[in-house]
Design a protein around this motif. Sequence first.
Motif, PDB file in Angstrom:
ATOM      1  N   MET A 171       0.797  -1.235   0.000  1.00  0.00           N
ATOM      2  CA  MET A 171       0.000   0.000   0.000  1.00  0.00           C
ATOM      3  C   MET A 171       0.829   1.286   0.000  1.00  0.00           C
ATOM      4  O   MET A 171       0.484   2.252  -0.689  1.00  0.00           O
ATOM      5  CB  MET A 171      -0.972  -0.009   1.190  1.00  0.00           C
ATOM      6  CG  MET A 171      -2.173  -0.911   0.995  1.00  0.00           C
ATOM      7  SD  MET A 171      -3.265  -0.957   2.443  1.00  0.00           S
ATOM      8  CE  MET A 171      -3.795   0.748   2.534  1.00  0.00           C
ATOM      9  N   PRO A 172       1.939   1.371   0.747  1.00  0.00           N
ATOM     10  CA  PRO A 172       2.677   2.646   0.776  1.00  0.00           C
ATOM     11  C   PRO A 172       3.628   2.853  -0.397  1.00  0.00           C
ATOM     12  O   PRO A 172       4.360   3.848  -0.415  1.00  0.00           O
ATOM     13  CB  PRO A 172       3.454   2.549   2.091  1.00  0.00           C
ATOM     14  CG  PRO A 172       3.748   1.101   2.223  1.00  0.00           C
ATOM     15  CD  PRO A 172       2.527   0.391   1.687  1.00  0.00           C
ATOM     16  N   ILE A 173       3.630   1.958  -1.387  1.00  0.00           N
ATOM     17  CA  ILE A 173       4.573   2.076  -2.502  1.00  0.00           C
ATOM     18  C   ILE A 173       4.519   3.454  -3.165  1.00  0.00           C
ATOM     19  O   ILE A 173       5.575   4.032  -3.472  1.00  0.00           O
ATOM     20  CB  ILE A 173       4.355   0.941  -3.527  1.00  0.00           C
ATOM     21  CG1 ILE A 173       4.871  -0.386  -2.947  1.00  0.00           C
ATOM     22  CG2 ILE A 173       5.043   1.245  -4.845  1.00  0.00           C
ATOM     23  CD1 ILE A 173       4.684  -1.586  -3.860  1.00  0.00           C
ATOM     24  N   PRO A 174       3.323   4.028  -3.409  1.00  0.00           N
ATOM     25  CA  PRO A 174       3.300   5.364  -4.023  1.00  0.00           C
ATOM     26  C   PRO A 174       4.043   6.420  -3.206  1.00  0.00           C
ATOM     27  O   PRO A 174       4.585   7.377  -3.771  1.00  0.00           O
ATOM     28  CB  PRO A 174       1.801   5.686  -4.112  1.00  0.00           C
ATOM     29  CG  PRO A 174       1.140   4.352  -4.173  1.00  0.00           C
ATOM     30  CD  PRO A 174       1.964   3.475  -3.284  1.00  0.00           C
ATOM     31  N   LEU A 175       4.089   6.236  -1.887  1.00  0.00           N
ATOM     32  CA  LEU A 175       4.772   7.198  -1.029  1.00  0.00           C
ATOM     33  C   LEU A 175       6.284   6.987  -1.021  1.00  0.00           C
ATOM     34  O   LEU A 175       7.025   7.815  -0.487  1.00  0.00           O
ATOM     35  CB  LEU A 175       4.233   7.109   0.397  1.00  0.00           C
ATOM     36  CG  LEU A 175       2.717   7.316   0.562  1.00  0.00           C
ATOM     37  CD1 LEU A 175       2.312   7.107   2.011  1.00  0.00           C
ATOM     38  CD2 LEU A 175       2.310   8.714   0.088  1.00  0.00           C
ATOM     39  N   LEU A 176       6.734   5.871  -1.609  1.00  0.00           N
ATOM     40  CA  LEU A 176       8.156   5.538  -1.590  1.00  0.00           C
ATOM     41  C   LEU A 176       8.824   5.774  -2.944  1.00  0.00           C
ATOM     42  O   LEU A 176       9.960   5.354  -3.157  1.00  0.00           O
ATOM     43  CB  LEU A 176       8.334   4.068  -1.175  1.00  0.00           C
ATOM     44  CG  LEU A 176       7.797   3.685   0.210  1.00  0.00           C
ATOM     45  CD1 LEU A 176       7.829   2.174   0.391  1.00  0.00           C
ATOM     46  CD2 LEU A 176       8.600   4.359   1.311  1.00  0.00           C
ATOM     47  N   GLN A 177       8.122   6.458  -3.843  1.00  0.00           N
ATOM     48  CA  GLN A 177       8.625   6.635  -5.205  1.00  0.00           C
ATOM     49  C   GLN A 177       9.982   7.338  -5.243  1.00  0.00           C
ATOM     50  O   GLN A 177      10.817   7.055  -6.099  1.00  0.00           O
ATOM     51  CB  GLN A 177       7.605   7.438  -6.029  1.00  0.00           C
ATOM     52  CG  GLN A 177       6.305   6.691  -6.290  1.00  0.00           C
ATOM     53  CD  GLN A 177       6.493   5.458  -7.155  1.00  0.00           C
ATOM     54  OE1 GLN A 177       7.396   5.392  -7.985  1.00  0.00           O
ATOM     55  NE2 GLN A 177       5.644   4.457  -6.964  1.00  0.00           N
ATOM     56  N   ASN A 178      10.194   8.268  -4.337  1.00  0.00           N
ATOM     57  CA  ASN A 178      11.444   9.040  -4.341  1.00  0.00           C
ATOM     58  C   ASN A 178      12.500   8.464  -3.398  1.00  0.00           C
ATOM     59  O   ASN A 178      13.461   9.145  -3.040  1.00  0.00           O
ATOM     60  CB  ASN A 178      11.159  10.495  -3.973  1.00  0.00           C
ATOM     61  CG  ASN A 178      10.288  11.181  -5.006  1.00  0.00           C
ATOM     62  OD1 ASN A 178      10.437  10.946  -6.204  1.00  0.00           O
ATOM     63  ND2 ASN A 178       9.366  12.022  -4.553  1.00  0.00           N
ATOM     64  N   THR A 179      12.299   7.227  -2.978  1.00  0.00           N
ATOM     65  CA  THR A 179      13.267   6.559  -2.109  1.00  0.00           C
ATOM     66  C   THR A 179      13.864   5.370  -2.842  1.00  0.00           C
ATOM     67  O   THR A 179      13.471   5.054  -3.973  1.00  0.00           O
ATOM     68  CB  THR A 179      12.594   6.067  -0.808  1.00  0.00           C
ATOM     69  OG1 THR A 179      11.729   4.954  -1.113  1.00  0.00           O
ATOM     70  CG2 THR A 179      11.782   7.180  -0.156  1.00  0.00           C
TER      71      THR A 179
END
Length: 415
Positions: free
Chosen positions: A94-102
């Motif tokens: 679920m949090p993949i979209p929030l990890l795009q810049n990591t």
Amino acid sequence: MKFLHTSDWHIGQTFYDFDRHQEHQAFLNWLNQTISEQDIDVLLVAGDIFDTANPSGASITLFYSFLSEITNAYPNLQVVIIAGNHDSAIRLEMPIPLLQNTKVSIIGNVKKNVDKSIDYDALTISLTNYQNEVEVFCLAVPFLRIGDYPKNEAGVYEYNYGISKFYTEAFDNINLKKKSNQTIIAMGHLHAMGVETNIEDTAERPIIGGVENINTSSFPSDLKYVALGHIHKPQRLSANDAIRYSGSPIPLSFSEKTYKHQVVIFEINKGIFENLEIIEIPIHTPLLSIPKQNKVWEEVLFELENLPIKNDEDKNAPYLEVKVLLDKPIPDLKNRIQEIVQTKNVRLARIDTKLPRKDKSSNENVLVNEIELYNLQPIQVLNTIYNDKYNEDIPEEFNQMFNDILVEINQENQN
């Protein structure tokens, strides 16, 4: 490039009604510090991040706070996480979209192409060196369920064949594209053949009943390292140290109290696997069995009375397991034990009672556990009932049918 391999965190586990949040927090703090001290380039987490498919808010916060801390503290750290059989693949991703810049990659499930073929590219993580060049490809394979892996030649899902075929095809997919100066490692969450487990540990039993013990030959020989999860006892599966279970970071049952909980650190330099190092994890809260083996009540009572007096300042008092050998039931046994230990510096977690029973074949007494429902697995219940009724082991075809049903139910629950 320097790698750290860990797995089977089981965040959110309730240990006989005791919350283990502080123990997991202590481990993650230690892991954060170890990443810094060891100058780790890549963190590999091989499944079972959470203890249940529906973890609490506190467990989710603990995990993602840790990810936030390490990505902020070490912007060049690359993290690869796969789902285990305890994890919800959807929830984990679920949090993949929030990890795009990591540089955090989370692989929860196996994706398919439009033609229903397996999207092996989606499981391939490119890992870069200090020159920002791709030096290693990581084949990040989550726990595989029926439908995730290829069918056999007869068009049937056969676990061992399917897993072997999956890793071969995934490896070949990368191998055809990689350059000569690049190499490949893999991750997986499965039960390998020949692993050493504790006979008393129900958590480490095979995931689907026994048919899924994967031979190490299923992994392509050119893989430089295979980081595995699921088995809680750390161990290697090959003579060259390159196929390993890192084990659980904290003891998840009393049968694991003697394990040396650890992480595995290794390097890959110019395609060569080297400098393997084992780092032991400090135990936050010890586990204590009194006595070590089941004894008669009088002997147990003596040992309990000699435990250290309660210390209110000790926030990490040991979890206590009391092991009693009974010749007949003692109705108020639990109350007797509770009355004694309430003044001792322990936390009573479990009372393990054993009763002698005649073995049908030898007519000799054997020790058996009193029934503990929370330890029973569906396949155990089926096998016990069948054996008691027919005085023989259940046929393997019935085991397979039952396991297939369980897997289908699990898939429906995941969805």
